[in-house]
Design a protein around this motif. Sequence first.
Motif, PDB file in Angstrom:
ATOM      1  N   SER A   3       1.158   1.531   4.859  1.00  0.00           N
ATOM      2  CA  SER A   3       1.746   2.405   5.868  1.00  0.00           C
ATOM      3  C   SER A   3       1.561   3.870   5.506  1.00  0.00           C
ATOM      4  O   SER A   3       1.705   4.270   4.353  1.00  0.00           O
ATOM      5  N   ARG A   4       1.244   4.674   6.530  1.00  0.00           N
ATOM      6  CA  ARG A   4       1.165   6.126   6.350  1.00  0.00           C
ATOM      7  C   ARG A   4       2.475   6.788   6.750  1.00  0.00           C
ATOM      8  O   ARG A   4       2.628   7.991   6.599  1.00  0.00           O
ATOM      9  N   GLU A   5       3.442   5.987   7.256  1.00  0.00           N
ATOM     10  CA  GLU A   5       4.696   6.541   7.769  1.00  0.00           C
ATOM     11  C   GLU A   5       5.951   5.964   7.127  1.00  0.00           C
ATOM     12  O   GLU A   5       6.988   6.608   7.135  1.00  0.00           O
ATOM     13  N   ILE A   6       5.869   4.758   6.601  1.00  0.00           N
ATOM     14  CA  ILE A   6       7.063   4.094   6.073  1.00  0.00           C
ATOM     15  C   ILE A   6       6.894   3.915   4.568  1.00  0.00           C
ATOM     16  O   ILE A   6       6.029   3.159   4.120  1.00  0.00           O
ATOM     17  N   PRO A   7       7.699   4.625   3.773  1.00  0.00           N
ATOM     18  CA  PRO A   7       7.574   4.508   2.318  1.00  0.00           C
ATOM     19  C   PRO A   7       7.763   3.064   1.847  1.00  0.00           C
ATOM     20  O   PRO A   7       8.628   2.346   2.340  1.00  0.00           O
ATOM     21  N   GLY A   8       6.931   2.640   0.920  1.00  0.00           N
ATOM     22  CA  GLY A   8       7.051   1.321   0.325  1.00  0.00           C
ATOM     23  C   GLY A   8       6.433   0.176   1.103  1.00  0.00           C
ATOM     24  O   GLY A   8       6.412  -0.960   0.631  1.00  0.00           O
ATOM     25  N   ARG A   9       5.907   0.411   2.292  1.00  0.00           N
ATOM     26  CA  ARG A   9       5.377  -0.694   3.094  1.00  0.00           C
ATOM     27  C   ARG A   9       3.905  -0.952   2.757  1.00  0.00           C
ATOM     28  O   ARG A   9       3.037  -0.151   3.037  1.00  0.00           O
ATOM     29  N   VAL A  10       3.674  -2.113   2.133  1.00  0.00           N
ATOM     30  CA  VAL A  10       2.331  -2.613   1.851  1.00  0.00           C
ATOM     31  C   VAL A  10       2.304  -4.060   2.320  1.00  0.00           C
ATOM     32  O   VAL A  10       3.184  -4.845   1.984  1.00  0.00           O
ATOM     33  N   ILE A  11       1.314  -4.407   3.111  1.00  0.00           N
ATOM     34  CA  ILE A  11       1.153  -5.781   3.581  1.00  0.00           C
ATOM     35  C   ILE A  11      -0.145  -6.306   2.985  1.00  0.00           C
ATOM     36  O   ILE A  11      -1.198  -5.691   3.146  1.00  0.00           O
ATOM     37  N   THR A  12      -0.060  -7.414   2.266  1.00  0.00           N
ATOM     38  CA  THR A  12      -1.263  -7.996   1.679  1.00  0.00           C
ATOM     39  C   THR A  12      -1.664  -9.241   2.469  1.00  0.00           C
ATOM     40  O   THR A  12      -0.820  -9.923   3.054  1.00  0.00           O
ATOM     41  N   LEU A  13      -2.962  -9.515   2.472  1.00  0.00           N
ATOM     42  CA  LEU A  13      -3.522 -10.642   3.202  1.00  0.00           C
ATOM     43  C   LEU A  13      -4.340 -11.502   2.238  1.00  0.00           C
ATOM     44  O   LEU A  13      -4.702 -11.055   1.139  1.00  0.00           O
ATOM     45  N   PRO A  14      -4.664 -12.740   2.618  1.00  0.00           N
ATOM     46  CA  PRO A  14      -5.364 -13.650   1.705  1.00  0.00           C
ATOM     47  C   PRO A  14      -6.673 -13.114   1.114  1.00  0.00           C
ATOM     48  O   PRO A  14      -7.031 -13.482  -0.006  1.00  0.00           O
ATOM     49  N   ALA A  15      -7.378 -12.228   1.805  1.00  0.00           N
ATOM     50  CA  ALA A  15      -8.641 -11.698   1.276  1.00  0.00           C
ATOM     51  C   ALA A  15      -8.433 -10.932  -0.033  1.00  0.00           C
ATOM     52  O   ALA A  15      -9.371 -10.767  -0.817  1.00  0.00           O
ATOM     53  N   LEU A  16      -7.211 -10.493  -0.305  1.00  0.00           N
ATOM     54  CA  LEU A  16      -6.912  -9.811  -1.562  1.00  0.00           C
ATOM     55  C   LEU A  16      -7.203 -10.721  -2.751  1.00  0.00           C
ATOM     56  O   LEU A  16      -7.595 -10.264  -3.825  1.00  0.00           O
ATOM     57  N   LEU A  17      -7.068 -12.027  -2.545  1.00  0.00           N
ATOM     58  CA  LEU A  17      -7.315 -12.991  -3.620  1.00  0.00           C
ATOM     59  C   LEU A  17      -8.789 -13.114  -3.973  1.00  0.00           C
ATOM     60  O   LEU A  17      -9.132 -13.701  -4.992  1.00  0.00           O
ATOM     61  N   ASP A  18      -9.667 -12.531  -3.147  1.00  0.00           N
ATOM     62  CA  ASP A  18     -11.095 -12.545  -3.454  1.00  0.00           C
ATOM     63  C   ASP A  18     -11.433 -11.586  -4.601  1.00  0.00           C
ATOM     64  O   ASP A  18     -12.519 -11.664  -5.166  1.00  0.00           O
ATOM     65  N   LEU A  19     -10.523 -10.687  -4.907  1.00  0.00           N
ATOM     66  CA  LEU A  19     -10.728  -9.775  -6.035  1.00  0.00           C
ATOM     67  C   LEU A  19     -10.368 -10.479  -7.343  1.00  0.00           C
ATOM     68  O   LEU A  19      -9.496 -11.354  -7.362  1.00  0.00           O
ATOM     69  N   THR A  20     -11.002 -10.072  -8.420  1.00  0.00           N
ATOM     70  CA  THR A  20     -10.630 -10.618  -9.732  1.00  0.00           C
ATOM     71  C   THR A  20      -9.213 -10.151 -10.046  1.00  0.00           C
ATOM     72  O   THR A  20      -8.776  -9.097  -9.554  1.00  0.00           O
ATOM     73  N   PRO A  21      -8.475 -10.906 -10.874  1.00  0.00           N
ATOM     74  CA  PRO A  21      -7.094 -10.483 -11.178  1.00  0.00           C
ATOM     75  C   PRO A  21      -6.970  -9.043 -11.691  1.00  0.00           C
ATOM     76  O   PRO A  21      -6.081  -8.318 -11.226  1.00  0.00           O
ATOM     77  N   PRO A  22      -7.861  -8.552 -12.577  1.00  0.00           N
ATOM     78  CA  PRO A  22      -7.708  -7.152 -12.996  1.00  0.00           C
ATOM     79  C   PRO A  22      -7.910  -6.158 -11.841  1.00  0.00           C
ATOM     80  O   PRO A  22      -7.165  -5.178 -11.727  1.00  0.00           O
ATOM     81  N   LEU A  23      -8.890  -6.407 -10.964  1.00  0.00           N
ATOM     82  CA  LEU A  23      -9.110  -5.516  -9.816  1.00  0.00           C
ATOM     83  C   LEU A  23      -7.960  -5.613  -8.821  1.00  0.00           C
ATOM     84  O   LEU A  23      -7.551  -4.610  -8.230  1.00  0.00           O
ATOM     85  N   ARG A  24      -7.440  -6.819  -8.640  1.00  0.00           N
ATOM     86  CA  ARG A  24      -6.311  -7.006  -7.728  1.00  0.00           C
ATOM     87  C   ARG A  24      -5.095  -6.217  -8.227  1.00  0.00           C
ATOM     88  O   ARG A  24      -4.441  -5.523  -7.458  1.00  0.00           O
TER      89      ARG A  24
END
Length: 168
Positions: free
Chosen positions: A42-63
């Motif tokens: 979010s560019r307007e609401i502090p603390g708002r991050v939404i993650t989706l399954p594609a995030l798991l395509d990154l290696t654990p250190p990159l994630r």
Amino acid sequence: MKTKEFKQEIAGMGLHLSKMRGGCGEKYYEVYVGGVMSARVSREIPGRVITLPALLDLTPPLRRQLLGIMLDYTETPIDDREEHRWNVIIGLTQGAIDYCQLYAKYPNNEVLWVDTTINDQACLASSKYVFTDEEFDRLISRLKQSPDGDRLAKIAELGKVPAPEVGE
């Protein structure tokens, strides 16, 4: 963390960032991994991050690195995320074409002068007329060193107005 730093860190990871607006009008950034959206920040609401399954395509250190960057950005107060940009207008001339007198600078900010330009968005957004908070503070310091410096600094402070954004 400033937005500029956030964008640079995301790009440095080889990921893509898109500026978006949701159906309810919320502004956010989408983070893409391999062309697939993996998160929204979010560019307007502090603390708002939404993650989706594609995030798991990154290696654990990159994630973990990406999550850290996104959390650092969302923990930054909204007003502190953007670099403030100012024009320092010290006079206006109205007529068939409106002109304004304002402080200008060379890119290295070593030489300052008063310039006259057409009073329109594109001219006022030119980098030679735009001062960051730090550059404005330096301008005030330099003005105070000149004869009648306190008066010149006060005029500059009164003429400090937000610079227009181009392309927003």
